[in-house]
Design a protein around this motif. Structure first.
Motif, mmCIF file in Angstrom:
data_model
loop_
_atom_site.group_PDB
_atom_site.id
_atom_site.type_symbol
_atom_site.label_atom_id
_atom_site.label_comp_id
_atom_site.label_asym_id
_atom_site.label_seq_id
_atom_site.Cartn_x
_atom_site.Cartn_y
_atom_site.Cartn_z
ATOM 1 N N LEU A 1 4.094 -38.097 18.682
ATOM 2 C CA LEU A 1 5.051 -37.659 18.897
ATOM 3 C C LEU A 1 5.217 -36.701 19.898
ATOM 4 O O LEU A 1 4.352 -36.339 20.452
ATOM 5 C CB LEU A 1 5.365 -36.489 17.875
ATOM 6 N N GLY A 2 6.491 -36.747 20.455
ATOM 7 C CA GLY A 2 6.833 -36.373 21.880
ATOM 8 C C GLY A 2 8.103 -36.187 22.481
ATOM 9 O O GLY A 2 8.884 -36.326 21.769
ATOM 10 N N SER A 3 8.435 -34.888 23.299
ATOM 11 C CA SER A 3 9.479 -33.371 22.969
ATOM 12 C C SER A 3 10.854 -35.435 24.109
ATOM 13 O O SER A 3 10.093 -36.073 24.748
ATOM 14 C CB SER A 3 9.398 -32.932 23.863
ATOM 15 N N PRO A 4 11.388 -35.610 23.186
ATOM 16 C CA PRO A 4 12.582 -36.930 24.344
ATOM 17 C C PRO A 4 12.866 -36.762 25.343
ATOM 18 O O PRO A 4 13.277 -37.267 26.178
ATOM 19 C CB PRO A 4 14.083 -36.989 22.781
ATOM 20 N N LYS B 1 -4.096 -42.030 7.512
ATOM 21 C CA LYS B 1 -3.322 -41.742 9.071
ATOM 22 C C LYS B 1 -3.482 -40.316 9.368
ATOM 23 O O LYS B 1 -4.116 -39.752 8.678
ATOM 24 C CB LYS B 1 -2.269 -42.120 8.377
ATOM 25 N N PHE B 2 -3.498 -40.516 10.140
ATOM 26 C CA PHE B 2 -3.325 -39.403 10.980
ATOM 27 C C PHE B 2 -2.155 -39.261 12.173
ATOM 28 O O PHE B 2 -2.450 -40.032 13.041
ATOM 29 C CB PHE B 2 -4.919 -39.172 11.809
ATOM 30 N N LYS B 3 -1.342 -38.005 11.305
ATOM 31 C CA LYS B 3 -0.248 -37.972 12.760
ATOM 32 C C LYS B 3 -0.457 -37.068 13.711
ATOM 33 O O LYS B 3 -0.789 -35.587 12.623
ATOM 34 C CB LYS B 3 1.203 -37.286 11.545
ATOM 35 N N SER B 4 0.660 -37.040 14.658
ATOM 36 C CA SER B 4 0.403 -36.581 15.815
ATOM 37 C C SER B 4 1.090 -35.731 15.817
ATOM 38 O O SER B 4 2.444 -36.328 16.442
ATOM 39 C CB SER B 4 -1.022 -36.147 16.950
ATOM 40 N N ALA B 5 1.402 -34.355 16.626
ATOM 41 C CA ALA B 5 3.233 -34.026 18.126
ATOM 42 C C ALA B 5 2.642 -33.435 18.887
ATOM 43 O O ALA B 5 1.726 -32.374 18.639
ATOM 44 C CB ALA B 5 3.583 -33.337 16.993
ATOM 45 N N ILE B 6 3.008 -33.622 20.377
ATOM 46 C CA ILE B 6 2.842 -32.887 21.032
ATOM 47 C C ILE B 6 4.173 -32.715 21.904
ATOM 48 O O ILE B 6 4.935 -33.392 22.323
ATOM 49 C CB ILE B 6 2.078 -33.146 22.371
ATOM 50 N N SER B 7 4.625 -31.427 21.436
ATOM 51 C CA SER B 7 5.888 -30.447 22.559
ATOM 52 C C SER B 7 6.305 -29.676 23.150
ATOM 53 O O SER B 7 5.853 -28.417 22.657
ATOM 54 C CB SER B 7 7.271 -30.806 21.137
ATOM 55 N N GLY B 8 6.626 -29.354 24.103
ATOM 56 C CA GLY B 8 6.929 -27.954 25.096
ATOM 57 C C GLY B 8 8.803 -27.340 24.900
ATOM 58 O O GLY B 8 8.734 -26.593 25.744
#
Length: 565
Positions: A180-183, A218-225
């Motif tokens: 996941l990332g910031s739109p 499963k391995f769920k991940s997210a990166i957002s600034g």
């Protein structure tokens, strides 16, 4: 009369049922598979099934598929069998998998960071219309899901997706799922730091690598600034959240061990600040811990959240630093509380380059291939070549000139894609439900859409942010525990004693820095038919009883059971 001899075996102490050799952790030397899933992964890596799909199954048809591929390894390429039509929710947990399986598949397209060009979106839409009977749902993981996919068509679908830089690789399975990332990464005026380079490097380094294709689960991940905290970082296995270090500047705060389903846990801060260029290394370290130390004995305890809960954050950070990174991480600050209640980027917003982005809300993520191709056409006609999916089942058009904004808004709303939605349209989310999902017990998408219409009609004056999340089973794909009103699908009894579709209600959950799980009122269940009446009633009471500025979650935590019933 002689006494009856006792059974000698009964006098011998027995080993406790369920005794086992560890938790199946590889790092402890426990390599023997302890369940069927671990066995089929040991027998053959899930990534290898692609060759069989292309060379055998797509040519010989559904009946030629090996069962361990059908219900196991094919997930490594985004494929799940969908539910056979006509099977009611009462049979979900009763029937064998082969009785539930239809001869069609759900196919998940992974869209890391939610990033799409209009050319890619057009291809997604065309595939939907040609191969998926028009289906194309937006998920809360920024993906697109097709249904009605024939195994014979999968190689051609892959060819078309990959020709425009898209993939289904590890979109499902015991793998590193979509990141996941910031739109609005790279364009938002208020962005702390753009995490896109880290997402790209993780994709290059990790996705499709056999070293990371056999995880415990499963391995769920997210990166957002983004300061809006717009990727649900609290419920991911790993998340990097933008923060500013007082000495080193912008970087990321590291979280691990979040996840929902039947044993929900909020992610934990490790207290570590990670600069942008070190994010891929840290990601690789955390996923390696999961691979090596994760619990493989029981599927119900195989997520990273259980290891983090058992170890604690101090030990987890120590193992990460000493065994995997070979260096200490810098301590860092926690993220600030978001100033906005909504995190979905819906509406019209100025970019840092002077252009605008426009976010819009379909109904509960339900779109179709024709609509997606029209979105691509509308975006291009207004000067944009980029769109984004969000972690809230929404979409965003980027790079719109100011003089094109009003025309774009009009064009989107003509497609029933609301740029200025009601709180109910904006805040209602639903999983796939019984229409296609083999795990589901009740319907969700149509129920959510009709609920939106009813609430807009009944309480049009309601203008508070509210989240209503509808799930077809206990697995929480639609995040029921962290919604203002979370609805877990189950069969309930109506007033006449008949078994009908309904929901267990969770009230007052939230994400953000005040993240927490909703409250369950004892015995509170509603029928699907009675759902609009119930939601109207509880929201009306909230309006009557709330204190100035009080959020629904805060009110629900203090309200009486009578007020919530």
């Amino acid at each position: 009369m002689a006494a009856t001899p006792q059974n000698p075996a009964a006098q011998t102490p027995r080993r406790k049922a369920g005794r086992h050799r560890g938790e199946g952790q590889w790092a402890a030397g426990h390599f023997t598979p302890l369940n069927g899933n671990e066995q089929f992964k040991k027998d053959d890596d899930g990534l290898n099934v692609r060759t069989r799909i292309e060379m055998i199954y797509s040519k010989r048809g559904f009946q030629s598929i090996d069962p361990n591929d059908l219900r196991g390894r094919m997930r490594w390429w985004g494929l799940y069998t969908q539910r056979k039509p006509g099977i009611d929710g009462g049979k979900t947990a009763v029937l064998e998998p082969e009785e539930l399986d239809d001869e069609y598949f759900m196919l998940r397209v992974r869209i890391d960071g939610g990033r799409l060009t209009t050319a890619q979106l057009r291809v997604i839409g065309e595939i939907s219309q040609e191969f998926a009977r028009g289906t194309a749902d937006l998920t809360d993981r920024q993906n697109v899901q097709y249904h009605w996919i024939r195994i014979e068509d999968v190689p051609e679908i892959w060819n078309r997706l990959e020709a425009v830089g898209l993939s289904t690789t590890e979109a499902c399975g015991d793998t590193p799922r979509v990141i996941l990332g910031s739109p609005v990464a790279g364009i938002a005026e208020d962005e702390i730091i753009d995490g896109t380079p880290a997402i790209d490097e993780i994709q290059r380094r990790i996705i499709g690598d056999p070293a990371f294709s056999n995880l415990p689960r499963k391995f769920k991940s997210a990166i957002s600034g983004s300061p809006l905290l717009d990727v649900a970082h609290e419920i991911n296995d790993i998340a990097f959240v933008g923060v500013v270090h007082p000495e080193h500047g912008p970087g990321f705060d590291l979280w691990v061990g979040g996840g929902l389903s039947t044993n929900p846990k909020i992610g934990q801060r490790l207290g570590a600040w990670v600069p942008l260029d070190e994010v891929p290394d840290v990601y690789e370290g955390v996923i390696s811990i999961f691979r090596d130390y994760g619990y493989r004995r029981l599927r119900t305890r195989a997520r990273l959240k259980f290891l983090v809960a058992d170890w604690g954050t101090e030990k987890f950070r120590e193992v990460l630093e000493t065994e995997y990174l070979g260096r200490p991480l810098l301590d860092g600050p926690a993220p600030d509380q978001p100033v906005e209640r909504w995190r979905d980027h819906v509406g019209v917003h100025r970019q840092k380059d002077g252009l605008f982005y426009v976010g819009f809300a379909p109904r509960v993520g339900r779109v179709d291939g024709a609509t997606l191709t029209k979105i691509a056409e509308v975006a291009e006609a207004h000067g944009s070549g980029r769109v984004r999916t969000t972690a809230e089942q929404k979409m965003v058009v980027l790079d719109v000139a100011q003089d094109q904004v009003d025309s774009l808004v009009t064009a989107l709303e003509a497609l029933d894609l609301a740029v200025r939605p009601s709180p109910f349209r904006r805040g209602t989310m639903a999983c796939t439900g019984i229409e296609y999902c083999k795990l589901a017990i009740v319907e969700t998408k149509a129920r959510g859409a009709s609920l939106i219409d009813e609430l807009e009609r009944r309480i049009p004056e309601f203008d508070e942010p509210i989240t209503i999340n509808i799930n077809g089973c206990p697995n929480a794909c639609a995040r029921i525990q962290v919604a203002d009103i979370g609805l877990k699908g189950q069969l309930v009894l109506d007033d006449d004693g008949r078994q009908v579709e309904g929901y267990q209600v969770h009230l007052g959950g939230a994400l953000g820095l005040e993240a927490g799980f909703g409250r369950k009122v004892r015995g509170l269940k509603v029928t699907a038919e009675g759902l609009p009446d119930y939601v109207e009633r509880v929201l009306t009471r909230f309006q009557q009883e709330r204190e100035d500025g009080e959020r629904f979650a805060a009110w629900a935590s203090r309200a009486s059971e009578e007020a919530l019933s």
